[in-house]
Scaffold this motif. Structure first.
Motif, PDB file in Angstrom:
ATOM      1  N   ASP A   1       0.669  -1.036   0.069  1.00 51.05           N
ATOM      2  CA  ASP A   1       0.175   0.002   0.005  1.00 51.05           C
ATOM      3  C   ASP A   1       0.936   1.286  -0.039  1.00 51.05           C
ATOM      4  OD1 ASP A   1      -2.323  -1.500   0.093  1.00 51.05           O
ATOM      5  OD2 ASP A   1      -2.664  -1.337   2.237  1.00 51.05           O
ATOM      6  N   ASP A   2       1.987   1.434   0.873  1.00 45.68           N
ATOM      7  CA  ASP A   2       2.992   2.443   0.812  1.00 45.68           C
ATOM      8  C   ASP A   2       3.653   2.627  -0.587  1.00 45.68           C
ATOM      9  OD1 ASP A   2       2.205   2.916   3.611  1.00 45.68           O
ATOM     10  OD2 ASP A   2       3.762   2.328   4.344  1.00 45.68           O
TER      11      ASP A   2
ATOM     12  N   HIS B   1       2.425   1.707  -3.439  1.00 45.12           N
ATOM     13  CA  HIS B   1       1.462   2.098  -4.453  1.00 45.12           C
ATOM     14  C   HIS B   1       1.043   3.585  -4.137  1.00 45.12           C
ATOM     15  CE1 HIS B   1       0.129  -1.323  -6.617  1.00 45.12           C
ATOM     16  NE2 HIS B   1      -0.127  -2.059  -5.421  1.00 45.12           N
ATOM     17  N   ALA B   2       1.197   4.061  -3.006  1.00 46.05           N
ATOM     18  CA  ALA B   2       0.954   5.418  -2.529  1.00 46.05           C
ATOM     19  C   ALA B   2       2.324   6.228  -3.000  1.00 46.05           C
ATOM     20  CB  ALA B   2       0.788   5.585  -1.129  1.00 46.05           C
TER      21      ALA B   2
ATOM     22  N   GLU C   1       4.336   5.394  -5.371  1.00 47.03           N
ATOM     23  CA  GLU C   1       4.125   5.268  -6.772  1.00 47.03           C
ATOM     24  C   GLU C   1       3.456   6.519  -7.487  1.00 47.03           C
ATOM     25  OE1 GLU C   1       3.594   2.311 -10.585  1.00 47.03           O
ATOM     26  OE2 GLU C   1       2.527   2.265  -8.660  1.00 47.03           O
ATOM     27  N   GLN C   2       1.948   6.815  -6.960  1.00 49.28           N
ATOM     28  CA  GLN C   2       1.212   7.573  -7.371  1.00 49.28           C
ATOM     29  C   GLN C   2       1.629   9.125  -7.209  1.00 49.28           C
ATOM     30  OE1 GLN C   2      -2.745   7.374  -5.504  1.00 49.28           O
ATOM     31  NE2 GLN C   2      -3.368   9.197  -6.472  1.00 49.28           N
ATOM     32  N   GLY C   3       2.279   9.156  -5.962  1.00 48.65           N
ATOM     33  CA  GLY C   3       2.885  10.658  -5.629  1.00 48.65           C
ATOM     34  C   GLY C   3       3.981  10.968  -6.439  1.00 48.65           C
TER      35      GLY C   3
ATOM     36  N   ARG D   1       4.540   9.739  -9.618  1.00 42.14           N
ATOM     37  CA  ARG D   1       3.842   9.989 -10.758  1.00 42.14           C
ATOM     38  C   ARG D   1       3.444  11.487 -11.036  1.00 42.14           C
ATOM     39  NH1 ARG D   1       4.025   5.842 -14.152  1.00 42.14           N
ATOM     40  NH2 ARG D   1       4.263   3.635 -13.323  1.00 42.14           N
ATOM     41  N   ALA D   2       2.901  12.017 -10.025  1.00 41.14           N
ATOM     42  CA  ALA D   2       2.102  13.257  -9.898  1.00 41.14           C
ATOM     43  C   ALA D   2       3.233  14.244 -10.034  1.00 41.14           C
ATOM     44  CB  ALA D   2       1.262  13.410  -8.700  1.00 41.14           C
TER      45      ALA D   2
ATOM     46  N   HIS E   1       6.356  13.831 -11.029  1.00 40.99           N
ATOM     47  CA  HIS E   1       6.990  13.759 -12.319  1.00 40.99           C
ATOM     48  C   HIS E   1       6.408  14.486 -13.376  1.00 40.99           C
ATOM     49  CE1 HIS E   1       8.370  11.791 -16.192  1.00 40.99           C
ATOM     50  NE2 HIS E   1       9.442  11.830 -15.559  1.00 40.99           N
TER      51      HIS E   1
END
Length: 158
Positions: free
Chosen positions: A134-135, A137-138, A140-142, A144-145, A147
């Motif tokens: 879960d961490d 994924h979080a 990775e999402q952050g 990507r944002a 980037h």
């Protein structure tokens, strides 16, 4: 209070928390940053020039570098000679003008700059592998944002 006001307060709280966390991470990771710097044979000026070469897709000319750094052509030529001798830069003929020599970073030069300037020890695979899915994924999402936002900022400057 309105919903927009609450959202703005939460945004400010999270931004402050991220800023404090980034400061703490930088302090904690400082020894990891210093190791590559202390083990390099490059001078500060050589590292600056190499960093410019790494960020210049088509490389640079000796004249352009000497003007950018405010040094004589002879000084820059000697500095480039030392970078070439260390295998972190290479001279080549300009494809548009055979009279011009371009200087480009080699793959080794790119690696050196990445280790010294862009290294992120807190994103080391050893550390990341200990995080929960879960961490991860979080994170990775952050990332990507961030980037994407950096990309938008770079596009806006063009």
């Amino acid at each position: 209070m309105t919903e927009g006001s609450n959202e703005q307060q939460e945004r400010e709280r999270v931004l402050l928390s991220l800023e404090e966390l980034a400061d703490s991470l930088q302090s904690t990771a400082l020894p990891s940053f210093l190791d590559p710097l202390l083990s390099t044979d490059l001078t500060v000026r050589q590292l600056k020039v190499l960093t410019v070469l790494v960020t210049a897709e088509d490389g640079a000319t000796g004249r352009g570098l000497s003007e950018s750094f405010g040094v004589s052509m002879a000084s820059m030529s000697g500095l480039i000679d030392r970078l070439v001798a260390q295998g972190v830069a290479v001279r080549s003929e300009d494809p548009l003008d055979a009279r011009v020599r371009r200087v480009k970073a080699t793959p080794l030069g790119r690696t050196v700059v990445r280790r010294l300037v862009a290294g992120r020890p807190e994103l080391n695979v050893e550390i990341l592998s200990r995080l929960s899915i879960d961490d991860l994924h979080a994170l990775e999402q952050g990332m990507r944002a961030v980037h994407a936002e950096i990309g938008r900022g770079a596009d806006a400057k063009k």
